[in-house]
Design a protein around this motif. Structure first.
Motif, PDB file in Angstrom:
ATOM      1  N   ALA A   1       0.834  -1.202   0.000  1.00 33.93           N
ATOM      2  CA  ALA A   1       0.000   0.000   0.000  1.00 33.93           C
ATOM      3  C   ALA A   1       0.870   1.254   0.000  1.00 33.93           C
ATOM      4  CB  ALA A   1      -0.928  -0.009   1.217  1.00 33.93           C
ATOM      5  N   ALA A   2       1.935   1.225   0.792  1.00 31.67           N
ATOM      6  CA  ALA A   2       2.854   2.360   0.843  1.00 31.67           C
ATOM      7  C   ALA A   2       3.518   2.588  -0.510  1.00 31.67           C
ATOM      8  CB  ALA A   2       3.919   2.127   1.920  1.00 31.67           C
ATOM      9  N   TRP A   3       3.870   1.500  -1.183  1.00 33.24           N
ATOM     10  CA  TRP A   3       4.475   1.588  -2.512  1.00 33.24           C
ATOM     11  C   TRP A   3       3.502   2.260  -3.485  1.00 33.24           C
ATOM     12  CZ3 TRP A   3       6.767  -3.299  -5.424  1.00 33.24           C
ATOM     13  CH2 TRP A   3       7.437  -2.860  -6.570  1.00 33.24           C
ATOM     14  N   ALA A   4       2.245   1.836  -3.445  1.00 36.31           N
ATOM     15  CA  ALA A   4       1.223   2.424  -4.315  1.00 36.31           C
ATOM     16  C   ALA A   4       1.040   3.914  -4.019  1.00 36.31           C
ATOM     17  CB  ALA A   4      -0.102   1.679  -4.157  1.00 36.31           C
ATOM     18  N   LEU A   5       1.043   4.272  -2.745  1.00 38.97           N
ATOM     19  CA  LEU A   5       0.918   5.679  -2.359  1.00 38.97           C
ATOM     20  C   LEU A   5       2.134   6.477  -2.826  1.00 38.97           C
ATOM     21  CD1 LEU A   5      -0.466   5.335   1.294  1.00 38.97           C
ATOM     22  CD2 LEU A   5      -1.714   6.111  -0.731  1.00 38.97           C
ATOM     23  N   ASP A   6       3.305   5.876  -2.739  1.00 40.28           N
ATOM     24  CA  ASP A   6       4.531   6.550  -3.170  1.00 40.28           C
ATOM     25  C   ASP A   6       4.511   6.825  -4.672  1.00 40.28           C
ATOM     26  OD1 ASP A   6       6.954   7.756  -2.791  1.00 40.28           O
ATOM     27  OD2 ASP A   6       7.977   5.990  -2.043  1.00 40.28           O
ATOM     28  N   ILE A   7       4.056   5.854  -5.440  1.00 38.82           N
ATOM     29  CA  ILE A   7       3.941   6.037  -6.888  1.00 38.82           C
ATOM     30  C   ILE A   7       2.961   7.170  -7.199  1.00 38.82           C
ATOM     31  CG2 ILE A   7       3.093   4.989  -9.031  1.00 38.82           C
ATOM     32  CD1 ILE A   7       4.148   2.303  -7.970  1.00 38.82           C
ATOM     33  N   THR A   8       1.814   7.159  -6.513  1.00 42.20           N
ATOM     34  CA  THR A   8       0.813   8.216  -6.701  1.00 42.20           C
ATOM     35  C   THR A   8       1.388   9.577  -6.356  1.00 42.20           C
ATOM     36  OG1 THR A   8      -0.950   6.647  -6.133  1.00 42.20           O
ATOM     37  CG2 THR A   8      -1.490   8.992  -6.036  1.00 42.20           C
ATOM     38  N   GLU A   9       2.122   9.631  -5.270  1.00 40.32           N
ATOM     39  CA  GLU A   9       2.749  10.891  -4.837  1.00 40.32           C
ATOM     40  C   GLU A   9       3.689  11.440  -5.911  1.00 40.32           C
ATOM     41  OE1 GLU A   9       6.489  11.979  -2.026  1.00 40.32           O
ATOM     42  OE2 GLU A   9       5.165  10.380  -1.333  1.00 40.32           O
ATOM     43  N   ASN A  10       4.560  10.585  -6.441  1.00 40.22           N
ATOM     44  CA  ASN A  10       5.514  11.034  -7.455  1.00 40.22           C
ATOM     45  C   ASN A  10       4.816  11.503  -8.730  1.00 40.22           C
ATOM     46  OD1 ASN A  10       7.545  10.364  -5.692  1.00 40.22           O
ATOM     47  ND2 ASN A  10       8.694   9.142  -7.155  1.00 40.22           N
ATOM     48  N   LEU A  11       3.780  10.784  -9.132  1.00 42.13           N
ATOM     49  CA  LEU A  11       3.043  11.183 -10.330  1.00 42.13           C
ATOM     50  C   LEU A  11       2.367  12.535 -10.126  1.00 42.13           C
ATOM     51  CD1 LEU A  11       1.413   7.772 -11.364  1.00 42.13           C
ATOM     52  CD2 LEU A  11       3.373   8.925 -12.429  1.00 42.13           C
ATOM     53  N   MET A  12       1.862  12.780  -8.927  1.00 39.80           N
ATOM     54  CA  MET A  12       1.240  14.074  -8.623  1.00 39.80           C
ATOM     55  C   MET A  12       2.266  15.195  -8.651  1.00 39.80           C
ATOM     56  SD  MET A  12      -1.295  12.873  -5.521  1.00 39.80           S
ATOM     57  CE  MET A  12      -1.629  14.553  -5.044  1.00 39.80           C
ATOM     58  N   ILE A  13       3.446  14.942  -8.103  1.00 43.27           N
ATOM     59  CA  ILE A  13       4.499  15.962  -8.094  1.00 43.27           C
ATOM     60  C   ILE A  13       4.982  16.239  -9.514  1.00 43.27           C
ATOM     61  CG2 ILE A  13       6.844  16.493  -7.326  1.00 43.27           C
ATOM     62  CD1 ILE A  13       6.245  14.894  -4.780  1.00 43.27           C
ATOM     63  N   LEU A  14       5.151  15.189 -10.315  1.00 50.58           N
ATOM     64  CA  LEU A  14       5.568  15.366 -11.708  1.00 50.58           C
ATOM     65  C   LEU A  14       4.540  16.180 -12.486  1.00 50.58           C
ATOM     66  CD1 LEU A  14       6.973  11.806 -12.500  1.00 50.58           C
ATOM     67  CD2 LEU A  14       8.284  13.939 -12.490  1.00 50.58           C
ATOM     68  N   SER A  15       3.258  15.920 -12.225  1.00 56.70           N
ATOM     69  CA  SER A  15       2.196  16.676 -12.883  1.00 56.70           C
ATOM     70  C   SER A  15       2.233  18.143 -12.475  1.00 56.70           C
ATOM     71  CB  SER A  15       0.835  16.065 -12.534  1.00 56.70           C
ATOM     72  OG  SER A  15      -0.223  16.810 -13.108  1.00 56.70           O
ATOM     73  N   ALA A  16       2.433  18.398 -11.186  1.00 54.05           N
ATOM     74  CA  ALA A  16       2.515  19.779 -10.703  1.00 54.05           C
ATOM     75  C   ALA A  16       3.761  20.472 -11.237  1.00 54.05           C
ATOM     76  CB  ALA A  16       2.522  19.788  -9.175  1.00 54.05           C
ATOM     77  N   LEU A  17       4.850  19.747 -11.366  1.00 55.06           N
ATOM     78  CA  LEU A  17       6.094  20.312 -11.879  1.00 55.06           C
ATOM     79  C   LEU A  17       5.944  20.741 -13.336  1.00 55.06           C
ATOM     80  CD1 LEU A  17       9.107  20.886 -11.292  1.00 55.06           C
ATOM     81  CD2 LEU A  17       9.593  18.563 -12.073  1.00 55.06           C
ATOM     82  N   ALA A  18       5.130  20.003 -14.087  1.00 57.26           N
ATOM     83  CA  ALA A  18       4.909  20.336 -15.495  1.00 57.26           C
ATOM     84  C   ALA A  18       4.145  21.649 -15.645  1.00 57.26           C
ATOM     85  CB  ALA A  18       4.155  19.202 -16.182  1.00 57.26           C
ATOM     86  N   ASP A  19       3.283  21.944 -14.681  1.00 59.68           N
ATOM     87  CA  ASP A  19       2.502  23.189 -14.742  1.00 59.68           C
ATOM     88  C   ASP A  19       2.283  23.725 -13.334  1.00 59.68           C
ATOM     89  OD1 ASP A  19       0.937  25.307 -15.495  1.00 59.68           O
ATOM     90  OD2 ASP A  19      -0.852  24.108 -15.943  1.00 59.68           O
ATOM     91  N   PRO A  20       3.323  24.362 -12.749  1.00 59.21           N
ATOM     92  CA  PRO A  20       3.206  24.847 -11.361  1.00 59.21           C
ATOM     93  C   PRO A  20       2.220  25.996 -11.181  1.00 59.21           C
ATOM     94  CG  PRO A  20       5.269  25.565 -12.355  1.00 59.21           C
ATOM     95  CD  PRO A  20       4.645  24.593 -13.317  1.00 59.21           C
ATOM     96  N   ASN A  21       1.785  26.612 -12.276  1.00 60.43           N
ATOM     97  CA  ASN A  21       0.825  27.719 -12.165  1.00 60.43           C
ATOM     98  C   ASN A  21      -0.615  27.235 -12.122  1.00 60.43           C
ATOM     99  OD1 ASN A  21       2.551  30.098 -12.186  1.00 60.43           O
ATOM    100  ND2 ASN A  21       3.100  29.494 -14.270  1.00 60.43           N
TER     101      ASN A  21
END
Length: 219
Positions: free
Chosen positions: A131-151
């Motif tokens: 479960a922690a692994w799945a949450l970690d993957i979700t976290e990274n994908l969310m950060i990558l998405s925010a990094l692509a468009d921080p505004n």
């Protein structure tokens, strides 16, 4: 029926392999987690150098507010450190199976020759590592998405991070603490994995904490 027998035989074979070579597998996972962890820390230092302040991924994992999250992402992009953070997150995808596999193997090793109650509890925390692994993957994908468009609006992302990150760390460190408690009650025959595990954990905890650049700027 054949499929059931095949699954049972495969499961038995994996258990026998882990039982026979748990020290080797444990050491391999330590090696992978250490190499990828060191690479991520090097990239953190690169970002820190570009931003002229202390930085770790924890600043993004625990942003506190959407304003700070937006501030740090825009600052990273404006100062040319975006590529470093991107690589950090990609390497983290390789770090994940090593560290969660490490904790899972540690818990499995502790479940050998234990009472049924302890076995069930340890198995529960092994599942929580997935479960922690799945949450970690979700976290990274969310950060990558925010990094692509921080505004873009980031309030929802920050709200989810406030749940995902603490839950992830609770599952991991809860498993580590449980494993240590069980090991203290009745140590396993081969103490080498315990020594290696505690040494690696100590190295990770010993990394210095960071300061908030917003606080520094305001002061």
């Amino acid at each position: 029926m054949e499929n059931t027998n095949l699954k049972m035989n495969t499961k038995t074979s994996v258990k026998r392999y882990l039982y026979s070579y748990h020290v080797e597998v444990f050491s391999f996972l330590i090696l992978i987690s250490t190499i990828t962890g060191c690479l991520m820390h090097i990239l953190n230092y690169k970002i820190e150098e570009a931003l002229n302040n202390n930085f770790t991924i924890c600043m993004i994992e625990f942003p506190g507010s959407s304003e700070f999250f937006k501030y740090i992402l825009i600052d990273i992009k404006n100062k040319g450190a975006c590529d470093y953070l991107y690589k950090n997150l990609l390497i983290d995808f390789a770090f994940m199976p090593a560290i969660y596999g490490l904790v899972s193997l540690w818990l499995w090793m502790q479940s050998l020759n234990r009472t049924q109650g302890w076995k069930q509890l340890l198995r529960l925390f092994i599942m929580l590592q997935l479960a922690a692994w799945a949450l970690d993957i979700t976290e990274n994908l969310m950060i990558l998405s925010a990094l692509a468009d921080p505004n873009s609006p980031l309030a929802t992302t920050v709200t989810l991070l406030k749940f995902i990150v603490p839950a992830k760390f609770s599952f991991v460190f809860g498993g580590i603490i449980l494993g240590l408690i069980v090991a203290a009650r009745k140590p396993i025959n081969n103490a080498k994995p315990l020594i290696v595990f505690i040494t690696n954990l100590t190295i990770w905890i010993s990394f210095p904490t960071t300061t908030n650049p917003l606080t520094e700027t305001q002061s």
